[in-house]
Design a protein around this motif. Structure first.
Motif, PDB file in Angstrom:
ATOM      1  N   SER A 410       0.812  -1.217   0.000  1.00 26.54           N
ATOM      2  CA  SER A 410       0.000   0.000   0.000  1.00 26.54           C
ATOM      3  C   SER A 410       0.849   1.272   0.000  1.00 26.54           C
ATOM      4  CB  SER A 410      -0.943   0.026   1.213  1.00 26.54           C
ATOM      5  OG  SER A 410      -0.210   0.188   2.414  1.00 26.54           O
ATOM      6  N   VAL A 411       2.134   1.148   0.308  1.00 26.24           N
ATOM      7  CA  VAL A 411       2.969   2.358   0.367  1.00 26.24           C
ATOM      8  C   VAL A 411       3.095   2.976  -1.022  1.00 26.24           C
ATOM      9  CG1 VAL A 411       5.252   3.263   0.939  1.00 26.24           C
ATOM     10  CG2 VAL A 411       4.237   1.479   2.345  1.00 26.24           C
ATOM     11  N   THR A 412       3.291   2.119  -2.016  1.00 30.69           N
ATOM     12  CA  THR A 412       3.441   2.648  -3.371  1.00 30.69           C
ATOM     13  C   THR A 412       2.354   2.150  -4.320  1.00 30.69           C
ATOM     14  OG1 THR A 412       4.872   0.810  -3.958  1.00 30.69           O
ATOM     15  CG2 THR A 412       5.944   2.818  -3.154  1.00 30.69           C
ATOM     16  N   GLY A 413       1.732   1.025  -4.002  1.00 33.71           N
ATOM     17  CA  GLY A 413       0.760   0.442  -4.920  1.00 33.71           C
ATOM     18  C   GLY A 413       1.430  -0.109  -6.158  1.00 33.71           C
ATOM     19  N   ASP A 414       2.727  -0.324  -6.048  1.00 32.20           N
ATOM     20  CA  ASP A 414       3.495  -0.789  -7.199  1.00 32.20           C
ATOM     21  C   ASP A 414       4.356  -1.946  -6.734  1.00 32.20           C
ATOM     22  OD1 ASP A 414       5.757   0.893  -9.563  1.00 32.20           O
ATOM     23  OD2 ASP A 414       5.187  -1.202  -9.319  1.00 32.20           O
ATOM     24  N   SER A 415       4.181  -3.102  -7.357  1.00 34.71           N
ATOM     25  CA  SER A 415       4.901  -4.280  -6.880  1.00 34.71           C
ATOM     26  C   SER A 415       6.345  -4.324  -7.373  1.00 34.71           C
ATOM     27  CB  SER A 415       4.175  -5.550  -7.339  1.00 34.71           C
ATOM     28  OG  SER A 415       4.067  -5.555  -8.748  1.00 34.71           O
ATOM     29  N   THR A 416       6.724  -3.377  -8.229  1.00 30.87           N
ATOM     30  CA  THR A 416       8.081  -3.462  -8.783  1.00 30.87           C
ATOM     31  C   THR A 416       9.080  -2.599  -8.026  1.00 30.87           C
ATOM     32  OG1 THR A 416       7.628  -1.671 -10.342  1.00 30.87           O
ATOM     33  CG2 THR A 416       7.179  -3.918 -11.088  1.00 30.87           C
ATOM     34  N   THR A 417       8.597  -1.785  -7.109  1.00 31.72           N
ATOM     35  CA  THR A 417       9.543  -0.910  -6.401  1.00 31.72           C
ATOM     36  C   THR A 417      10.295  -1.693  -5.339  1.00 31.72           C
ATOM     37  OG1 THR A 417       7.764  -0.283  -4.899  1.00 31.72           O
ATOM     38  CG2 THR A 417       8.181   1.188  -6.761  1.00 31.72           C
ATOM     39  N   THR A 418      11.376  -1.113  -4.876  1.00 33.49           N
ATOM     40  CA  THR A 418      12.155  -1.781  -3.826  1.00 33.49           C
ATOM     41  C   THR A 418      11.371  -1.760  -2.525  1.00 33.49           C
ATOM     42  OG1 THR A 418      13.260   0.308  -3.390  1.00 33.49           O
ATOM     43  CG2 THR A 418      14.415  -1.240  -4.803  1.00 33.49           C
ATOM     44  N   ALA A 419      11.744  -2.664  -1.650  1.00 34.58           N
ATOM     45  CA  ALA A 419      10.998  -2.828  -0.405  1.00 34.58           C
ATOM     46  C   ALA A 419      11.108  -1.596   0.482  1.00 34.58           C
ATOM     47  CB  ALA A 419      11.530  -4.046   0.340  1.00 34.58           C
ATOM     48  N   ASN A 420      10.049  -1.355   1.216  1.00 31.28           N
ATOM     49  CA  ASN A 420      10.069  -0.281   2.206  1.00 31.28           C
ATOM     50  C   ASN A 420      10.452  -0.857   3.570  1.00 31.28           C
ATOM     51  OD1 ASN A 420       8.965   2.394   0.966  1.00 31.28           O
ATOM     52  ND2 ASN A 420       7.771   0.740   0.064  1.00 31.28           N
ATOM     53  N   LEU A 421       9.501  -1.478   4.242  1.00 27.68           N
ATOM     54  CA  LEU A 421       9.824  -2.113   5.522  1.00 27.68           C
ATOM     55  C   LEU A 421      10.545  -3.435   5.265  1.00 27.68           C
ATOM     56  CD1 LEU A 421       6.528  -1.474   7.539  1.00 27.68           C
ATOM     57  CD2 LEU A 421       8.635  -0.127   7.523  1.00 27.68           C
ATOM     58  N   SER A 422       9.937  -4.277   4.459  1.00 31.27           N
ATOM     59  CA  SER A 422      10.547  -5.563   4.127  1.00 31.27           C
ATOM     60  C   SER A 422       9.851  -6.118   2.897  1.00 31.27           C
ATOM     61  CB  SER A 422      10.405  -6.531   5.296  1.00 31.27           C
ATOM     62  OG  SER A 422      10.943  -7.792   4.956  1.00 31.27           O
ATOM     63  N   SER A 423      10.607  -6.718   2.045  1.00 28.52           N
ATOM     64  CA  SER A 423      10.017  -7.270   0.831  1.00 28.52           C
ATOM     65  C   SER A 423       9.039  -8.390   1.167  1.00 28.52           C
ATOM     66  CB  SER A 423      11.137  -7.823  -0.061  1.00 28.52           C
ATOM     67  OG  SER A 423      10.581  -8.555  -1.125  1.00 28.52           O
ATOM     68  N   TYR A 424       7.927  -8.445   0.454  1.00 31.21           N
ATOM     69  CA  TYR A 424       6.990  -9.546   0.665  1.00 31.21           C
ATOM     70  C   TYR A 424       7.187 -10.648  -0.371  1.00 31.21           C
ATOM     71  CZ  TYR A 424       4.510  -6.738  -2.865  1.00 31.21           C
ATOM     72  OH  TYR A 424       4.190  -5.997  -3.966  1.00 31.21           O
ATOM     73  N   SER A 425       8.203 -10.498  -1.215  1.00 29.28           N
ATOM     74  CA  SER A 425       8.389 -11.488  -2.290  1.00 29.28           C
ATOM     75  C   SER A 425       8.639 -12.916  -1.793  1.00 29.28           C
ATOM     76  CB  SER A 425       9.512 -11.059  -3.235  1.00 29.28           C
ATOM     77  OG  SER A 425      10.732 -10.992  -2.557  1.00 29.28           O
ATOM     78  N   PRO A 426       9.214 -13.129  -0.576  1.00 23.93           N
ATOM     79  CA  PRO A 426       9.341 -14.525  -0.142  1.00 23.93           C
ATOM     80  C   PRO A 426       7.998 -15.207   0.078  1.00 23.93           C
ATOM     81  CG  PRO A 426      10.765 -13.126   1.161  1.00 23.93           C
ATOM     82  CD  PRO A 426       9.886 -12.225   0.367  1.00 23.93           C
ATOM     83  N   PHE A 427       6.929 -14.451   0.278  1.00 22.17           N
ATOM     84  CA  PHE A 427       5.695 -15.125   0.653  1.00 22.17           C
ATOM     85  C   PHE A 427       4.461 -14.606  -0.071  1.00 22.17           C
ATOM     86  CE2 PHE A 427       4.463 -11.549   3.333  1.00 22.17           C
ATOM     87  CZ  PHE A 427       5.676 -11.028   3.759  1.00 22.17           C
ATOM     88  N   ALA A 428       4.588 -13.588  -0.891  1.00 20.88           N
ATOM     89  CA  ALA A 428       3.392 -13.046  -1.549  1.00 20.88           C
ATOM     90  C   ALA A 428       3.764 -12.464  -2.909  1.00 20.88           C
ATOM     91  CB  ALA A 428       2.736 -11.973  -0.671  1.00 20.88           C
ATOM     92  N   TYR A 429       2.756 -12.262  -3.726  1.00 20.05           N
ATOM     93  CA  TYR A 429       2.952 -11.638  -5.037  1.00 20.05           C
ATOM     94  C   TYR A 429       1.693 -10.845  -5.364  1.00 20.05           C
ATOM     95  CZ  TYR A 429      -0.037 -15.462  -6.658  1.00 20.05           C
ATOM     96  OH  TYR A 429      -1.094 -16.335  -6.823  1.00 20.05           O
ATOM     97  N   VAL A 430       1.798 -10.007  -6.375  1.00 21.87           N
ATOM     98  CA  VAL A 430       0.656  -9.172  -6.773  1.00 21.87           C
ATOM     99  C   VAL A 430       0.158  -9.638  -8.130  1.00 21.87           C
ATOM    100  CG1 VAL A 430      -0.094  -6.833  -7.358  1.00 21.87           C
ATOM    101  CG2 VAL A 430       1.467  -7.197  -5.447  1.00 21.87           C
ATOM    102  N   ASP A 431      -1.139  -9.811  -8.231  1.00 19.50           N
ATOM    103  CA  ASP A 431      -1.735 -10.229  -9.491  1.00 19.50           C
ATOM    104  C   ASP A 431      -3.142  -9.625  -9.570  1.00 19.50           C
ATOM    105  OD1 ASP A 431      -1.534 -13.444 -11.230  1.00 19.50           O
ATOM    106  OD2 ASP A 431      -2.118 -11.443 -11.926  1.00 19.50           O
ATOM    107  N   SER A 432      -3.830  -9.872 -10.653  1.00 19.24           N
ATOM    108  CA  SER A 432      -5.172  -9.291 -10.807  1.00 19.24           C
ATOM    109  C   SER A 432      -6.216 -10.203 -10.189  1.00 19.24           C
ATOM    110  CB  SER A 432      -5.488  -9.112 -12.300  1.00 19.24           C
ATOM    111  OG  SER A 432      -4.564  -8.247 -12.886  1.00 19.24           O
TER     112      SER A 432
END
Lengths: 509, 169
Positions: A410-432
């Protein structure tokens, strides 16, 4: 000390949801009990439903939970109000005119009513909330709250009195938006009613009332309906009017401490609904700030009579850093949230699936030495535990990761930006999602259809599994450390294993 | 790591025991109790000497087996995919390698004897190497594979090892 949190409306429920997640991670001060109550005429509200579901997971986990020293996971007890969601509308009475018996009141009263409310406002069903019209809510709530004979207010007041009787201090905090309907009407009204009740009490100096007032931080697409509805284009105007109202009526004086939280950008939410269970907005990082406001309020030791205004903001626009989070030392928030995230990732990606596997094929038990030490040698039947605390832990871990990933996204609404607090890529992804809107999915989610647990975490081997906040190889090191740990009690359940795993996930080497 | 260190000490202790006590007892059994007679013109003391050499190599093979298993358990199984966790096959393969190597060397080193003399001598050598390998690994394997060796779980041997490791904390 007694902690009480009241979530008013959908935004209030989401803030309470964030508070519960922080409580799961052990960020609530001390080991006190937290009492939670929701106020919403729309009982089926989706955000409320998610918060209620989370509370259910928490309650399940707390049953028979074995506490352990230095394990902050679920250390606080939560009592849920009964009923957990209070609605001011009695059964069958869901229109303003019916609520005030428009047809039977005096003619003069009817005229006043006609001046104050439009025909639409009088006739609109209120079971989906106050539709962004706080004037409706204020009138209803002011007459509906009763501490003597209406539950759960009566129980709330009894508990407060019991806490005071034991010499404890009491902290009550209200959450709500000031730009919507239910929150905007409920916050000042309920605050005023509570303050008046507290003022009548001899030990009132031990009761502190806090308020978290949410300014606009999201928007939504216009709802396609002829019915009266909230419109996000009105949010800023509503906020201006609300703040002016608070200033003129000195309503903030009801609070011993008030937190006003907002966002410069109001990103559009996925759900654009009138109300009901489809009005389910994803978690937002502003709600994390709201929850931290409550943590700050609960932990305060000094309430000065001098009015002060503290300001905090993110240092860089469009970014969120750990140092931006207020109320607690940066290290404490980061270490506890990261520990909880690592625990949830490890548990869902590795340990829970392994236990499921072993329950189907017991001969695989020797492959997991920690299973042998914590379960097999203690004759703990794994199938039973998988229907109890192991499943409850899985539910709460999933809920936590979903929340955390959404906060980050929610910080950027963009899944391609670098992590803010911590990347969620180990456990989540963004899709439609099904409506082609961007949504955060956990790796074990099934898109569409009925959910069933299917572990798809990205592990070719533990070495490559990213552990949030740790360097490569941390997951394999965790496995090794778990194989070296032994149970210390004779408890015949899985809690010692869960506590041990949680504790090991706190190690950052 | 503590398990590995204690295991290494145990392996060396077993080797020393085998070298000073067990092998001598086996040799005594061969020439005194079983009255082994080498084929051809070979003298008994030469044959016994060959047995001693083979028995010494059996101790070395046992230690190599333990080292190999520790290396595999500590390095290979740090990279653990829970779906492929487990090392019994690897442990068994190392054990079989010891077995095959010892049989091959024993047959090569120990001359033929009348009856089953050579076979019994080779059996003693295999038993020596396996005693070191099995006992050490069943009690003190690396933590990620501590229950893989035969007997470690079902005979609770690793649990005995756990107690000893904890005692030395």
């Amino acid at each position: 000390m007694g902690y009480y949190a009241i979530g008013i409306g959908g935004t209030g429920a989401k803030c309470v949801e964030s508070l519960i997640h922080l409580t799961v991670a052990g960020l609530l001060p001390a080991n006190e009990q937290l009492y939670i109550l929701f106020v919403d005429p729309d009982r089926a509200n989706g955000s409320l439903g998610r918060a209620g579901e989370l509370l259910g997971f928490y309650e399940n986990c707390r049953k028979n939970k074995v506490t352990a020293q230095d394990v902050n996971f679920l250390k606080n007890e939560i009592e849920i109000a009964d009923p957990d969601v209070w609605t001011p509308l009695a059964d069958g009475v869901n229109q303003l005119e019916n609520y005030f018996s428009y047809n039977t009141i005096s003619e003069n009263a009817r005229h006043v009513f006609d001046v104050l409310y439009t025909p639409e406002e009088k006739a609109t069903p209120l079971d989906k909330g106050f539709r962004g019209h706080p004037s409706i809510g204020a009138a209803v709530l002011a007459t509906a709250v009763g501490f003597d004979d209406i539950q759960p207010w009566n129980r709330l007041w009894e508990k407060i009195q019991a806490d005071l009787g034991q010499g404890e201090e009491v902290r009550v905090i209200l959450f709500g938006s000031i730009f919507g309907g239910t929150g905007a009407s409920g916050l000042p009204t309920i605050a005023r009613l509570l303050q008046k009740k507290f003022d009548d009490f001899p030990q009132n100096q031990k009761i502190k009332l806090g308020g978290v007032l949410m300014l606009p931080y999201f928007s939504f697409d216009k709802v396609n309906t002829r019915e009266m509805k909230a419109d996000s284009h009105d949010f800023l105007l509503n906020t201006q009017a609300a703040l002016q109202y608070y200033y003129q009526q000195k309503d903030l004086d009801s609070f011993d401490y008030a937190y006003l939280i907002g966002c410069p950008e109001q990103r559009s939410m996925r759900a654009s609904q009138l109300g009901g269970n489809l009005q389910k907005n994803d978690p937002h990082y502003a709600e994390l700030f709201a929850a931290l406001g409550a943590i700050d309020f609960f932990g305060k030791t000094n309430f000065s009579n001098n009015r002060k205004y503290n300001l905090t903001a993110c240092r860089n626009s469009g970014m969120l850093a750990w140092s931006d989070l207020p109320s607690l030392p940066e290290n404490e928030i980061k270490s506890k949230l990261m520990q909880m995230t690592r625990f949830a990732v490890a548990y869902l990606s590795t340990y829970y699936p392994m236990l499921l596997n072993i329950s189907n094929s017991p001969s695989l038990g020797s492959n997991a030495p920690w299973y042998v030490d914590f379960f097999r040698f203690r004759n703990i039947e794994i199938k039973t535990r998988l229907n109890m605390e192991l499943k409850y832990a899985q539910q709460i871990c999933r809920a936590f990761l979903e929340w955390f990933a959404n906060i980050e996204y929610s910080v950027t609404g963009d899944s391609t930006t670098t992590a803010n607090l911590s990347s969620y890529s180990p456990f989540a992804y963004v899709d439609s999602d099904d409506n082609n809107k961007k949504k955060v999915f956990l790796f074990d989610d099934m898109k569409g259809g009925t959910f069933s647990y299917k572990n798809n975490f990205k592990i070719e081997d533990l070495e490559k599994l990213e552990m949030p906040g740790l360097k490569d190889g941390a997951a394999a090191s965790l496995w090794e450390r778990m194989c070296e740990r032994y149970p210390k009690t004779r408890e015949q359940n899985a809690w010692e294993f869960i506590n041990t795993l949680y504790s090991e996930c706190g190690k950052t080497e | 790591m503590k398990r590995i260190i204690i295991g290494a000490i145990l392996a060396l202790a077993l080797s020393a025991f085998a070298y000073f006590v067990l092998i001598n007892a086996e040799a005594y059994t061969l020439y005194e109790k079983l009255e082994v007679q080498p084929e051809g013109k070979l003298k008994l003391d030469v044959w016994i000497n060959d047995f001693y050499n083979a028995a010494f190599v059996s101790l070395i093979l046992g230690l190599i087996g333990v080292s190999l298993w520790y290396f595999i358990g500590y390095v290979r199984y740090r990279i653990t995919n829970w779906k492929r966790a487990g090392g019994f096959l690897m442990w068994a393969i190392v054990g079989l390698l010891i077995l095959a190597s010892m049989i091959a060397f024993g047959v090569y080193q120990i001359p033929k004897a009348i009856g089953y003399g050579r076979e019994i001598a080779v059996f003693f050598c295999v038993a020596n190497s396996w005693l070191i390998y099995w006992l050490t690994t069943a009690l003190f394997s690396p933590s990620t594979v501590k229950y893989e060796p035969f007997g470690a779980l079902n005979f609770r041997m690793a649990k005995v090892g756990n107690l000893l490791v904890n005692l030395l904390k």
